[in-house]
Design an enzyme around this catalytic site. Sequence first.
Site, mmCIF file in Angstrom:
data_model
loop_
_atom_site.group_PDB
_atom_site.id
_atom_site.type_symbol
_atom_site.label_atom_id
_atom_site.label_comp_id
_atom_site.label_asym_id
_atom_site.label_seq_id
_atom_site.Cartn_x
_atom_site.Cartn_y
_atom_site.Cartn_z
ATOM 1 N N HIS A 126 9.315 -3.423 3.200
ATOM 2 C CA HIS A 126 8.986 -3.598 1.928
ATOM 3 C C HIS A 126 10.079 -4.024 0.866
ATOM 4 O O HIS A 126 9.874 -4.858 0.106
ATOM 5 C CB HIS A 126 8.151 -2.328 1.755
ATOM 6 N N MET A 139 0.924 -1.148 0.014
ATOM 7 C CA MET A 139 0.119 0.154 0.099
ATOM 8 C C MET A 139 0.823 1.381 -0.121
ATOM 9 O O MET A 139 0.309 2.238 0.355
ATOM 10 C CB MET A 139 -1.031 -0.002 1.143
ATOM 11 N N LYS A 194 5.259 -9.953 9.463
ATOM 12 C CA LYS A 194 4.413 -9.043 10.481
ATOM 13 C C LYS A 194 2.876 -8.949 10.350
ATOM 14 O O LYS A 194 2.360 -8.816 11.331
ATOM 15 C CB LYS A 194 4.944 -7.450 9.948
ATOM 16 N N ASP A 195 2.592 -9.318 9.057
ATOM 17 C CA ASP A 195 0.944 -9.641 9.021
ATOM 18 C C ASP A 195 0.803 -10.817 8.810
ATOM 19 O O ASP A 195 0.420 -11.587 7.888
ATOM 20 C CB ASP A 195 0.584 -8.684 7.692
ATOM 21 N N SER A 202 6.747 -0.152 9.876
ATOM 22 C CA SER A 202 5.467 0.016 9.223
ATOM 23 C C SER A 202 5.152 1.256 8.760
ATOM 24 O O SER A 202 5.598 2.066 9.233
ATOM 25 C CB SER A 202 4.427 -0.399 10.587
ATOM 26 N N LEU A 254 6.599 3.282 1.387
ATOM 27 C CA LEU A 254 7.638 2.046 1.468
ATOM 28 C C LEU A 254 8.520 2.343 2.458
ATOM 29 O O LEU A 254 9.067 3.587 2.563
ATOM 30 C CB LEU A 254 8.297 1.811 0.097
ATOM 31 N N GLN A 292 -10.304 -2.793 2.291
ATOM 32 C CA GLN A 292 -9.904 -3.254 3.543
ATOM 33 C C GLN A 292 -9.716 -2.416 4.849
ATOM 34 O O GLN A 292 -9.280 -2.888 5.650
ATOM 35 C CB GLN A 292 -8.557 -4.124 3.257
#
Length: 281
Positions: free
Chosen positions: A39, A32, A151-152, A187, A35, A63
């Site tokens: 990423h 998303m 992380k996710d 993040s 960066l 989302q």
Amino acid sequence: MRSVKIARTIIELNTLLNQYRISSTIGFVPTMGALHQGHLSLINESKMQCNFTVCSIFVNPTQFNDKKDLERYPRTEDEDLKLLKEANCDLVFLPSVLEMYPEPDKRVFDFGTLDKVLDGEARPGHFNGVAQIVSKLFDIVKPTKAFFGLKDYQQVLIIKALVKQLNFNIEIIACPILREKDGLAMSSRNALLNVSERKLAALIPQLMSSIPSLITAGYSFNRILLHFETKFLANGYNLDYLKLANAQTLQIENDFTDNHQQIVLIACFVGKIRLIDNLLL
Ligand code: AMP
């Protein structure tokens, strides 16, 4: 440094990508934007494993269950393109909302337990939106492999389930969490923290990394939860959840076991910003 090719429409993407589809393995990193090194570690892994790397940048409205969160999500296209160029990413896909959703997406996914617990419970509709956009992107890019960050963690399991459910011939590669010097998981949302919030946020990795020694000292999970709640309260955090789960099924569990791998997952608000992290045991 080569320049990164930019596609803003599906037609542009196909024009640039079709010539590589037959002879190349295509690695795909959906993001998303805003960066950071986390990423870029996925881009690097894709470059190691594949011979053509595509990154997408799309802040997916479906989302976000909180409109304010969507509005304040950082957007830094120029800086992102610079970083992707430096990382030698081959192609970046930057579609508009209309390009991705020419019509409202009415699909409803069901991943059993995986999308009902943790962030599935705390952010209703979030993973349905993730499944909608990722399935669209997979259909458009048709990668050989796709790279996602641990992380996710819950997202990785859901994407693997999505690939099975929709028969995508795509290998999902889960990549380790990249952290700041003080341990905070990188993040895009960290950029939204003010200076004092950013300092406070270091408590999350501090507490998470203390868990193995607390387990060795004989603490039950409930005692650890109490310990966290006390610390968070004292620092003015709002703990959304701290949960222990089966690392494969995400079934929530009450205490530690040696029978299977477990994971501790956390979500909390530092000011208005919601941060997540996890620790595989
Ligand atoms: P996002 O832009 O937040 O949707 O993230 C895009 C991808 O980067 C997802 O697969 C994330 O899990 C991954 N990612 C985000 N932060 C990190 C990190 N600190 N380390 C590794 N991967 C990450």
